[in-house]
Motif scaffolding. Structure first.
Motif, PDB file in Angstrom:
ATOM      1  N   ARG A  47      17.810  52.353  37.352  1.00 33.26           N
ATOM      2  CA  ARG A  47      17.674  53.504  36.449  1.00 33.26           C
ATOM      3  C   ARG A  47      18.419  54.729  36.991  1.00 33.26           C
ATOM      4  NH1 ARG A  47      12.710  57.647  35.476  1.00 33.26           N
ATOM      5  NH2 ARG A  47      13.439  58.431  33.482  1.00 33.26           N
ATOM      6  N   VAL A  93      11.576  47.255  27.741  1.00 35.38           N
ATOM      7  CA  VAL A  93      10.123  47.113  27.600  1.00 35.38           C
ATOM      8  C   VAL A  93       9.461  48.449  27.229  1.00 35.38           C
ATOM      9  CG1 VAL A  93       9.773  45.062  29.029  1.00 35.38           C
ATOM     10  CG2 VAL A  93       9.938  47.307  30.130  1.00 35.38           C
ATOM     11  N   GLU A  95      11.234  50.425  32.118  1.00 38.65           N
ATOM     12  CA  GLU A  95      11.965  49.273  32.673  1.00 38.65           C
ATOM     13  C   GLU A  95      11.998  49.364  34.194  1.00 38.65           C
ATOM     14  OE1 GLU A  95      13.185  51.224  30.179  1.00 38.65           O
ATOM     15  OE2 GLU A  95      12.870  49.819  28.519  1.00 38.65           O
ATOM     16  N   PRO A 119      18.393  50.644  32.749  1.00 40.99           N
ATOM     17  CA  PRO A 119      16.930  50.706  32.614  1.00 40.99           C
ATOM     18  C   PRO A 119      16.462  52.146  32.429  1.00 40.99           C
ATOM     19  CG  PRO A 119      17.587  49.569  34.663  1.00 40.99           C
ATOM     20  CD  PRO A 119      18.824  50.149  34.060  1.00 40.99           C
ATOM     21  N   LYS A 123      11.819  44.861  34.047  1.00 42.75           N
ATOM     22  CA  LYS A 123      12.360  44.079  32.921  1.00 42.75           C
ATOM     23  C   LYS A 123      13.072  45.000  31.930  1.00 42.75           C
ATOM     24  CE  LYS A 123       9.077  40.252  32.895  1.00 42.75           C
ATOM     25  NZ  LYS A 123       9.869  39.218  33.476  1.00 42.75           N
ATOM     26  N   PRO A 124      14.131  44.474  31.274  1.00 41.59           N
ATOM     27  CA  PRO A 124      14.890  45.323  30.348  1.00 41.59           C
ATOM     28  C   PRO A 124      14.161  45.517  29.012  1.00 41.59           C
ATOM     29  CG  PRO A 124      15.784  43.102  30.340  1.00 41.59           C
ATOM     30  CD  PRO A 124      14.681  43.117  31.373  1.00 41.59           C
ATOM     31  N   VAL A 143      16.680  46.036  37.773  1.00 33.52           N
ATOM     32  CA  VAL A 143      16.296  45.336  36.538  1.00 33.52           C
ATOM     33  C   VAL A 143      17.469  44.436  36.169  1.00 33.52           C
ATOM     34  CG1 VAL A 143      15.554  45.645  34.143  1.00 33.52           C
ATOM     35  CG2 VAL A 143      14.959  47.378  35.854  1.00 33.52           C
ATOM     36  N   GLY A 177      12.705  49.225  23.546  1.00 31.39           N
ATOM     37  CA  GLY A 177      12.388  47.791  23.550  1.00 31.39           C
ATOM     38  C   GLY A 177      11.535  47.399  22.356  1.00 31.39           C
TER      39      GLY A 177
END
Ligand code: URA
Length: 195
Positions: A94, A64, A56, A52, A61-62, A35, A68
């Protein structure tokens, strides 16, 4: 660099750093994907989290997942959208069971994050949690003492804030995080005045 040039440079950086971190650390073995970060490559504000989480890791994507959502709300509370800023993490894969990153992992991933900052060249960096605070300010600060207090470092303003996940677990940190975010528009104004 133009926005397009920065976007391209970030892509090249990912291609360069991915094999380097995979050589230096095993985190990629238990992760689905890296990510790297997301947002406006020419942003004046970069937000840095820790690593992450589950969502994520799934989406690449970071921020989310649940933190997020809170981050989006915090940004909205001061009239910012995700497209206005760039969001990255210290660690790009992660960690298993969301454990804290190890010092060797932080060392392995740091050049990637530093490269992102060099390319985007923001005037303001907002750190979320202690790992990104340590990355930007060096060790020795306590987040409970300096949260919400902007610091100048290497020509940038660093704003250390609590991590949204901490505010989700501890209800009394929530209003503190909103109050700290509310200081950001003034910091942006100050930077604009300084030109
Ligand atoms: N927490 C982080 O620090 N980063 C993310 O991207 C998501 C949750």
């Amino acid at each position: 660099m133009t926005r397009e040039e920065k976007a391209e440079a970030l892509k090249v950086l990912t291609e360069q750093e991915l094999p380097v971190v995979m050589q230096a650390s095993d985190l990629y073995k238990t992760a689905i994907q890296a990510v790297p970060g997301d947002g406006n490559p020419d942003a004046d504000i970069v937000i840095i989290g820790e690593a992450p989480g589950k969502k994520e890791n799934e989406l690449g994507k970071p921020f989310v997942g649940a933190s997020g959502k809170l981050l989006n709300d915090l940004l909205g509370s001061i009239g910012l959208k995700r497209e206005d800023i760039f969001i990255a993490n210290v660690i790009k894969h992660r960690p298993p069971d969301n454990r804290d990153p190890l010092p060797a992992e932080i060392a392995a991933y740091s050049p990637w994050l530093q490269g992102q900052l060099d390319i985007i060249d923001p005037s303001i960096v907002i750190t979320l949690g202690r790992f990104s605070m340590d990355f930007m300010l060096g060790k020795g600060f306590s987040i409970s003492e300096i949260h919400g207090q902007p610091k100048r470092k290497n020509g940038r303003i660093i704003v250390p804030l609590y991590h949204p996940a901490a505010a989700m677990y501890s209800g009394n940190l929530r209003p503190i995080l909103y109050a700290d975010f509310a200081k950001i528009p003034k910091i942006i104004e100050l930077i604009k005045k300084e030109g």
